[in-house]
Design a protein around this motif. Sequence first.
Motif, PDB file in Angstrom:
ATOM      1  N   LYS A 240     -45.369  34.507 -19.378  1.00  0.00           N
ATOM      2  CA  LYS A 240     -45.633  35.597 -18.440  1.00  0.00           C
ATOM      3  C   LYS A 240     -44.841  35.432 -17.151  1.00  0.00           C
ATOM      4  CE  LYS A 240     -49.638  33.857 -15.819  1.00  0.00           C
ATOM      5  NZ  LYS A 240     -49.240  34.272 -14.465  1.00  0.00           N
ATOM      6  N   GLN A 241     -44.557  36.547 -16.518  1.00  0.00           N
ATOM      7  CA  GLN A 241     -44.034  36.616 -15.154  1.00  0.00           C
ATOM      8  C   GLN A 241     -44.776  37.752 -14.478  1.00  0.00           C
ATOM      9  OE1 GLN A 241     -39.782  37.118 -15.129  1.00  0.00           O
ATOM     10  NE2 GLN A 241     -39.359  35.002 -15.701  1.00  0.00           N
ATOM     11  N   GLY A 242     -45.520  37.458 -13.419  1.00  0.00           N
ATOM     12  CA  GLY A 242     -46.276  38.495 -12.735  1.00  0.00           C
ATOM     13  C   GLY A 242     -47.526  38.877 -13.516  1.00  0.00           C
TER      14      GLY A 242
ATOM     15  N   GLN B 123     -36.807  42.330 -17.801  1.00  0.00           N
ATOM     16  CA  GLN B 123     -37.280  41.755 -16.554  1.00  0.00           C
ATOM     17  C   GLN B 123     -37.968  42.862 -15.768  1.00  0.00           C
ATOM     18  OE1 GLN B 123     -37.225  38.582 -15.573  1.00  0.00           O
ATOM     19  NE2 GLN B 123     -36.132  37.886 -17.403  1.00  0.00           N
TER      20      GLN B 123
ATOM     21  N   TYR C 254     -39.652  46.414 -17.591  1.00  0.00           N
ATOM     22  CA  TYR C 254     -40.600  45.307 -17.478  1.00  0.00           C
ATOM     23  C   TYR C 254     -40.166  44.137 -18.360  1.00  0.00           C
ATOM     24  CZ  TYR C 254     -43.391  49.357 -16.001  1.00  0.00           C
ATOM     25  OH  TYR C 254     -43.828  50.505 -15.393  1.00  0.00           O
ATOM     26  N   ARG C 255     -40.816  43.010 -18.183  1.00  0.00           N
ATOM     27  CA  ARG C 255     -40.668  41.897 -19.111  1.00  0.00           C
ATOM     28  C   ARG C 255     -41.593  42.182 -20.298  1.00  0.00           C
ATOM     29  NH1 ARG C 255     -39.095  36.442 -18.465  1.00  0.00           N
ATOM     30  NH2 ARG C 255     -40.184  34.907 -19.772  1.00  0.00           N
TER      31      ARG C 255
ATOM     32  N   THR D 256     -45.484  41.831 -16.960  1.00  0.00           N
ATOM     33  CA  THR D 256     -45.228  41.361 -18.317  1.00  0.00           C
ATOM     34  C   THR D 256     -46.125  42.145 -19.259  1.00  0.00           C
ATOM     35  OG1 THR D 256     -44.617  39.123 -17.627  1.00  0.00           O
ATOM     36  CG2 THR D 256     -45.316  39.422 -19.915  1.00  0.00           C
TER      37      THR D 256
END
Length: 271
Positions: A84-86, A14, A43-44, A18
């Motif tokens: 994806k996240q961000g 997390q 990071y993711r 990403t």
Amino acid sequence: MSVQARNNVVVKGQGPLTLVFAHGFGCDQNMWRMVEPTFAKRYRTVLFDMVGCGKSDVGAYDIDKYSTLAGYAEDIVEIIQEFKQGPVVFIGHSVGAMAGVMAANLSPGLISAHAMVGPSPSYITDEDYPGGFTRDDIDALLSTLESNYLGWSSAMAPRIMGNSETPELGAELTNSFCQTDPNIAKRFARVTFLTDSREDVRQLREPVLVIQSSDDFIAPRAVGEYLTQVIDDCRMVLVENEGHCPHLSQPAACIEAIQTFLDQTCGHLPA
């Protein structure tokens, strides 16, 4: 069929970004095992296998779709959209980097930055471009590959890997090549070695890092220098390494280069 099953997508970690890791020809996501875990702590991370490689769903392989790099790029767009996240930083090796370029151009704004390991937009030299091979060289390579894929893999993989002092890495790449369905590998080889992505890279507007081995006969230094000239925001880090896979043979140097790039660009990436 789900995107996760089709491409054997693995998501870890997390964080504010990403990082999507893409492998090169004849490989799979396992080739990132010495680099990705470091970034999963902050990071993711998203790992995947291109269709026809690794543990992807071979039943999803469609000859027409994957006859060009665009088919693989379409998959990448779907993977990023789902997981994806961000902001997304796309980290691609070799032809995987070019698939990421095409994905970015297919869906502007989806990818915020690129880190390319041993990229080459075209392997064929012409008047104003130092690809490293003649068309006759590439035709001979493909002819040999298509007539005797296993023999070609055994002969070429150690040369592609380089680093003769660590023969186990060459053996690993040979094994990876040999595990790929020969018919799919032959088609993917044509996509890899005959695609000309020079116009695609010229369209990039995202920040780009090129990680270039000092001695790489597949993607010579002049290709990395070319990319810094034609991409608006592009920097190159030269890694002292023999071979085309510094993320395996010099992972610490690759991690340092990528982390420095992230530190320098994170604050400027669009959300």
